[in-house]
Write a protein that holds these residues in place. Structure first.
Motif, short mmCIF file in Angstrom:
data_model
loop_
_atom_site.label_atom_id
_atom_site.label_comp_id
_atom_site.label_asym_id
_atom_site.label_seq_id
_atom_site.Cartn_x
_atom_site.Cartn_y
_atom_site.Cartn_z
N SER A 97 -3.48 3.41 6.43
CA SER A 97 -3.14 4.67 5.76
C SER A 97 -4.39 5.32 5.18
O SER A 97 -4.56 6.54 5.26
N ASN A 137 -1.40 -5.43 3.60
CA ASN A 137 -2.80 -5.02 3.42
C ASN A 137 -3.27 -4.14 4.58
O ASN A 137 -4.02 -3.18 4.38
N ALA A 171 -1.85 -0.62 4.32
CA ALA A 171 -2.60 0.15 3.32
C ALA A 171 -3.94 0.61 3.88
O ALA A 171 -4.35 1.76 3.69
#
Length: 356
Positions: free
Chosen positions: A25, A19, A22
């Motif tokens: 990013s 998580n 992500a």
């Protein structure tokens, strides 16, 4: 051709780690847009000379580099402030312990070479250590020849492997780094932890581990060359050591990976453009007028204002309240030496106005 490494550092990929990868990013995507827009603004001849945000892009990089160096050295006990580090960068004389001044000069020299090093090159790591520790230890640029422990204050939290195993362990680690298909956010954190576990040098292991993680990340995404993750680690120093200790206890560096990803996520989030605050025309004028650090009289003159009270109430106070500018001497707001400068938020606001 590099042969696949048979060495595999022990780590588990948890949902928390995935998580955070992500989320980081996504945050980097937002930062990339802002950086590209600001670069485009700087390159437009009709706009760049007139708009201060384009001029400030290099200033942000320098400011973040100073924050990075300050954070990494402060973890190791260096007491110099960001202002003192800035003074050393500018070639000014600073009254401070000679060793601490030397540490800063070495760190500045090392970061000047940052772009030339390859993360998977062991010779580059040794060169970086030589520069970082020059004049501070006899074994600068060489793996240690004696035993060493990881300290948290006065407490030994880890006894490193024997010195005669260090070259082999480091060769394994570099072999793994060169061939792993792990995400760079994860691979860099694993390398950082394994590096601290091996503790290959007599001194300077903490700052080298953080430097090399930044290098790995910067080769993946160039924004990391200027994102001051170390300053946030300094704010959470106890958790940093705790994450190392917990990972060693579990023989699994997942706790350290999760900690580092949280630090990276927090830093990226802080660096990302925020929703633009509602700024009055007066505050907008003030932000556009600021060049570096300026005193009240210089600002009033730049704005063509003679009324001191009006300047304070309509320009200065609202800009300070929004966090768009800051005092250079915040603990003495009424000092005659007081000056004002843009914050990161103020620079971002200016950049957004230039893109509109």
């Amino acid at each position: 051709m590099i042969k696949p490494s048979t060495y595999q550092p022990p780590y588990t990929i948890t949902p928390e780690i995935l998580n955070r990868v992500a989320a980081i990013s996504f945050g980097l995507g937002r930062l990339t847009v802002l950086t590209d827009q600001a670069r485009a603004l700087r390159l437009r001849p009709s706009v760049a000379p007139a708009h201060p945000c384009a001029r400030d892009i290099p200033d942000i990089r320098v400011h973040n580099r100073i924050r990075t160096i300050h954070g990494s050295l402060a973890i190791e006990g260096n007491t110099l402030s960001e202002a003192q580090i800035t003074a050393i960068l500018e070639g000014k004389r600073v009254i401070a312990p000679p060793r601490e001044v030397q540490e800063v000069k070495n760190a500045l020299a090392a970061y000047d070479r940052f772009d030339s090093w390859k993360p998977e090159a062991e010779k580059d790591l040794l060169e970086a250590h030589r520069i970082l520790m020059s004049g501070l230890i006899d074994e600068a640029g060489l793996y240690r020849h004696g035993g060493v422990g990881v300290m948290a204050g006065q407490q030994v939290i880890h006894m490193a492997p024997p010195a005669d195993r260090v070259p082999h362990l480091m060769a394994d680690l570099f072999g793994w780094l060169a061939t792993t298909d792990a995400h760079p956010l994860i691979a860099s954190s694993v390398f950082h932890y394994e590096f601290e576990f091996i503790h290959p040098f007599a001194d300077g292991n903490g700052r080298m581990g953080r430097l090399w993680q930044s290098l790995i990340l910067a080769r993946w995404n160039s924004l990391f060359a200027n994102i001051p993750v170390e300053s946030l680690i300094f704010e959470h120093q106890a958790e940093y050591y705790q994450a190392i200790q917990e990972s060693t206890k579990k023989t699994d560096c997942a706790p350290f990976i999760a900690f580092m990803l949280r630090m990276i996520l927090d830093t990226v989030t802080r660096s990302a453009p925020q929703v633009s605050p509602q700024v009055s025309p007066q505050v907008s004028e003030l932000l556009a007028a600021i060049r570096g650090e300026m005193g009240r009289e210089a600002l009033q003159s730049a704005l063509g204002l003679s009324d001191r009270k009006s300047f304070r109430e309509r320009y200065l106070k609202p800009a300070l309240a929004e966090g768009l500018i800051e005092m250079t001497i915040p603990d003495k707001p009424n000092s005659r030496l007081q000056k004002y400068r843009l914050t990161d938020k103020g620079r971002q606001w200016l950049a957004q106005q230039g893109d509109g």
